[in-house]
Design an enzyme around this catalytic site. Sequence first.
Site, PDB file in Angstrom:
ATOM      1  N   TYR A 125      80.672  17.531  67.007  1.00  0.00           N
ATOM      2  CA  TYR A 125      81.712  18.587  66.883  1.00  0.00           C
ATOM      3  C   TYR A 125      81.518  19.695  65.896  1.00  0.00           C
ATOM      4  CZ  TYR A 125      85.417  15.218  68.422  1.00  0.00           C
ATOM      5  OH  TYR A 125      86.052  14.301  69.235  1.00  0.00           O
ATOM      6  N   LYS A 192      74.093   4.229  66.582  1.00  0.00           N
ATOM      7  CA  LYS A 192      73.271   3.951  67.582  1.00  0.00           C
ATOM      8  C   LYS A 192      71.948   4.370  67.186  1.00  0.00           C
ATOM      9  CE  LYS A 192      72.789   2.989  71.719  1.00  0.00           C
ATOM     10  NZ  LYS A 192      73.111   1.802  72.859  1.00  0.00           N
ATOM     11  N   ASP A 226      77.815   0.516  70.913  1.00  0.00           N
ATOM     12  CA  ASP A 226      78.464  -0.155  72.452  1.00  0.00           C
ATOM     13  C   ASP A 226      78.785  -1.445  72.062  1.00  0.00           C
ATOM     14  OD1 ASP A 226      75.677  -0.492  71.491  1.00  0.00           O
ATOM     15  OD2 ASP A 226      74.918  -0.383  73.471  1.00  0.00           O
ATOM     16  N   ASP A 250      86.178   9.000  67.023  1.00  0.00           N
ATOM     17  CA  ASP A 250      86.979   9.603  68.000  1.00  0.00           C
ATOM     18  C   ASP A 250      87.449   8.565  69.141  1.00  0.00           C
ATOM     19  OD1 ASP A 250      88.848  11.763  69.006  1.00  0.00           O
ATOM     20  OD2 ASP A 250      87.328  12.326  70.517  1.00  0.00           O
TER      21      ASP A 250
END
Length: 364
Positions: A125, A192, A226, A250
Site C-alpha cells: 500500500y 508469508k 494461506d 485488508d
Amino acid sequence: MARHAVTLIPGDGIGVETSAAMQRVVEASGADIEWQGAEAGESAIRAHGVPLPPSTIESVKRTGVAIKGPVTTPVGTGFRSVNVALRQALELYVCLRPVHSIPGAGGRYDDVDLVIVRENSEDLYAGMEFEAGSEEAAELIALCEEAGLGRIRPDSGISIKPISVTATRAIVRYAFDYALAHRRSKVTAVHKANIMKHTDGLFLSVAREVAAEYEGRVAFDDRIVDAFCMNMVIDPSQFDVVVFPNLYGDIASDLGAGLVGGLGIASGANIGEKYAVFEAVHGSAPDIAGKNIANPTAEILSAAMMLDHMGEQACAERIRAAVRSVYAEGETLTADIRKASGSSLAAATCTEFTDALVQKLGCG
Ligand code: ATP
C-alpha cells in the site's frame, strides 16, 4: 456528560445514507456530540476541486476524532486513494477491525470473537509502483539483474513492498497492548515468511522479539497467510487478536466480515498516536447508493468504537445492545442480511432499520 467535537465525513455513495443513520443512533444513545462536517471524495471535488482538501485534515487535527463514510477516489485526480492519503497525513498506523458474530445476522458461526490488527502505513500500500514499459521500471529491472536476483520480464509492472522494523514493532506492540487492555489471551502474527524472507520474514522475527517482552502475560503464535485463511473458515474460534502486514490484513478483514454476515456489519477504526478516524470496512457500494437499502450497522458499530475511544463506554454499550436486540428479533433487517441468512422475509429500508434502533434506545 462531556460534549465531544467530532469531524463527520459522510463520504460518497451509500456513505450519505449510512452516516445520517449513524448520527441519529449516536444521538439517541445519549452521547453529546458537536458534529463538524467535512468533505472527502466526490463531494470534496465538487466543493474544493480536490478529493482530500486541507480543511478536512485540519478539522480532524482540531477535533482529534473523526467518523468517516466510504469515499471513492475518482480516476485522474492524481490521488491513488483518499483513504491511504488520509491515513498517511494523520499518521494512523493501526487499522483495527473487530470480527464479532451478531446472532441473527446470517453469519456462518454464532461465536466468532476476534480482532484484526492491520498495519496501515506500508507494505504494497506504500504506493511505490512502476508502470510496465516506463524508464524507471527498466532501470529497476536492470538493477535486479545486475544484483544477481534473476530476470524480470521487460514488460512487467513493479510494485515495491517495504516492511520496516519500526512499523512492525509499532503494530505488534499495539496488538499485545490491545490484548492486555481487553483481557485477551493470545496474539497471532500472519505472514508469508517462507517465501518473502526479507519482508514477511522480518515481520515474523520482529513479532517474535516483541512477543518475548509479553511472555507469561499474552500467548503468541504465528500462521502462514494461506493456512490462516483456511483455519479461519474451518474454526475461527482458535483466533483472538491477529496482527497482519497491510495487504493480508485488508483481505482477512473481508474474509472475517463474510464469516459473520457480510460487509454490512463490519466496523473499523484507523488509530494513531494523536488522532483516530472510525470507518466501516465496506466501500461506497455504488450499485445500491441512493436507494435507501444500505445496511448502516457497520458505520453504527464503528461509531460505538469511537464512543469507547472517547470514554463514553455506556453510550457505546447501549448502541451495541440495541443492535443485538434488533438482529435477535429479526423483524426489521436490511436486504443484505436477509440474503446472507437465506430469508424470504421482506427487507427493511435503511431508514426503517434505523428507526428500530432508535426506538430500542428509547427515543422512538
Ligand atoms: P472498495 O473497493 O472501496 O472496497 P467495492 O465496490 O469493492 O469498494 P464495497 O463497496 O465495499 O466494495 O461493497 C461490495 C458490495 O457489497 C457492494 O456493491 C454492495 O452490494 C455490498 N455492500 C457493501 N456494503 C454494504 C452495506 N453497508 N449494505 C449493504 N450492502 C453492502
